[in-house]
Design a protein around this motif. Structure first.
Motif, short mmCIF file in Angstrom:
data_model
loop_
_atom_site.label_atom_id
_atom_site.label_comp_id
_atom_site.label_asym_id
_atom_site.label_seq_id
_atom_site.Cartn_x
_atom_site.Cartn_y
_atom_site.Cartn_z
N PHE A 158 33.34 37.18 30.17
CA PHE A 158 32.97 36.17 31.17
C PHE A 158 32.06 35.12 30.55
CE2 PHE A 158 29.99 34.67 34.45
CZ PHE A 158 30.89 34.07 35.32
N PHE A 159 31.05 35.55 29.81
CA PHE A 159 30.15 34.60 29.16
C PHE A 159 30.88 33.82 28.07
CE2 PHE A 159 26.47 37.61 30.35
CZ PHE A 159 26.24 36.91 31.52
N ALA A 160 31.90 34.42 27.45
CA ALA A 160 32.71 33.71 26.45
C ALA A 160 33.68 32.72 27.10
CB ALA A 160 33.49 34.71 25.61
N ARG A 161 33.80 32.78 28.44
CA ARG A 161 34.66 31.89 29.22
C ARG A 161 36.11 31.95 28.74
NH1 ARG A 161 30.37 26.85 29.93
NH2 ARG A 161 29.02 27.96 31.40
N ILE A 162 36.59 33.17 28.57
CA ILE A 162 37.99 33.39 28.23
C ILE A 162 38.81 33.21 29.50
CG2 ILE A 162 39.63 35.09 27.34
CD1 ILE A 162 37.31 36.30 25.74
N PRO A 163 39.88 32.42 29.48
CA PRO A 163 40.59 32.05 30.72
C PRO A 163 41.13 33.23 31.51
CG PRO A 163 41.27 30.63 28.91
CD PRO A 163 40.43 31.72 28.31
N VAL A 164 41.76 34.19 30.83
CA VAL A 164 42.36 35.34 31.51
C VAL A 164 41.59 36.59 31.11
CG1 VAL A 164 44.45 36.73 31.86
CG2 VAL A 164 44.63 34.25 31.51
N ARG A 165 41.04 37.28 32.10
CA ARG A 165 40.22 38.47 31.85
C ARG A 165 40.78 39.62 32.69
NH1 ARG A 165 37.02 34.18 32.93
NH2 ARG A 165 36.41 34.97 34.98
N SER A 166 41.52 40.52 32.03
CA SER A 166 42.24 41.59 32.72
C SER A 166 41.43 42.88 32.69
CB SER A 166 43.60 41.83 32.05
OG SER A 166 44.36 40.63 32.00
N GLY A 167 41.41 43.57 33.82
CA GLY A 167 40.71 44.84 33.90
C GLY A 167 41.03 45.57 35.19
N TYR A 168 40.75 46.86 35.21
CA TYR A 168 40.99 47.65 36.41
C TYR A 168 39.79 47.56 37.36
CZ TYR A 168 45.09 49.83 34.32
OH TYR A 168 46.32 50.05 33.76
N ARG A 169 40.06 47.84 38.61
CA ARG A 169 38.99 47.90 39.59
C ARG A 169 38.13 49.13 39.31
NH1 ARG A 169 42.79 46.65 44.90
NH2 ARG A 169 43.21 44.45 44.38
N GLY A 170 36.84 48.92 39.32
CA GLY A 170 35.91 50.01 39.08
C GLY A 170 34.60 49.66 39.74
N GLU A 171 33.57 49.43 38.94
CA GLU A 171 32.32 48.92 39.48
C GLU A 171 32.55 47.48 39.98
OE1 GLU A 171 29.27 49.21 36.55
OE2 GLU A 171 29.47 51.39 36.32
N PRO A 172 31.69 46.99 40.88
CA PRO A 172 31.86 45.62 41.39
C PRO A 172 31.84 44.60 40.26
CG PRO A 172 30.26 46.83 42.71
CD PRO A 172 30.56 47.69 41.52
#
Length: 244
Positions: A158-172
């Protein structure tokens, strides 16, 4: 032949870099800031900016993978790396990992670059994560795949401002992850299959088969490793167990 690896040190943000068919080099990561567009996510967990960015990714994307913190999970993550390289052979695959698993990633032929991150397990270290994420902005990553389910793990991309950031739902972490997906397999499912699924498009069917991990070995390093453990090198094969 496997390339030698050297660390960049800690005085300047950088990475351990392995280039196939090329000598190792230090990659500095100083970067200017740029504007990040964040919109409301849709029903699938992807926001409009993420949809557009995914369509614009070409055949040779630069992918940053935030690796698991555990040795066993790191080994299973190689199944994802193999699938990514099979689907997009020209992709540049960079793995960000803590010190105790970073060297393991260098034994995976699919990994082009390894960034050793200095964060401690269980600690937020927000300033350090922001500084290191900001230093990655000029690297031009097209996509980040965040394998851990924690909020902390999503901060660097997020801080690197990568356009697509994929991940599973877990912590908020809505907003930090803009390609947010539900886990497709229950708790009894294979972790490797979950990793592979996260690297595929959201509309792809559930993974049923995937390539197994296969680490490369360095025979010349055996003597040094055995000497560091005060053990003699034997002619018989050596079985090493690494629990945890």
């Amino acid at each position: 032949a496997p390339q030698r690896i050297r660390s960049c040190g800690t005085s300047i943000p950088g990475s351990i870099c392995r280039l196939h068919r090329a000598p190792p080099r230090f990659v500095p990561t100083a970067a200017p800031a740029f504007t990040c567009l964040i919109t409301q996510p849709d029903g699938n967990g992807l926001n409009q900016f993420c949809h557009r960015a995914m369509r614009e990714i070409g055949s040779a994307p630069r992918i940053l993978v935030i690796s698991p913190a555990w040795v066993g999970d790191m080994v299973m993550a190689q199944s994802l790396f193999k699938v990514l390289k099979t689907r997009q052979p020209q992709a540049w695959l960079c793995v960000a990992a803590p010190a105790f698993t970073a060297q393991l990633a260098t034994r995976m032929l699919e990994v082009d670059e390894v960034i050793e991150i200095p964060f401690h397990h269980g600690k937020l270290q927000l300033n350090e994560r922001y500084r290191h994420g900001r230093s990655l902005r000029a690297r031009g990553f097209d996509r980040a795949i965040i394998l851990p389910g924690s909020t902390k793990a999503a901060l660097l991309p997020f801080f690197a401002r990568i356009p697509v950031r994929s991940g599973y739902r877990g912590e908020p972490r809505r907003g930090l992850v803009n390609d947010l997906r539900p886990k497709p397999i229950g708790k009894r499912g294979h972790m490797a299959a979950q990793f592979v699924q996260l690297g595929l498009p959201p509309e792809d069917p559930l993974v049923s088969r995937y390539p197994p991990p296969q680490l490369t070995t360095r025979a010349r390093a055996t003597a040094d490793i055995m000497a560091s453990l005060n053990l003699k090198v034997l002619d018989n094969p050596i079985l090493v167990l690494c629990p945890g």
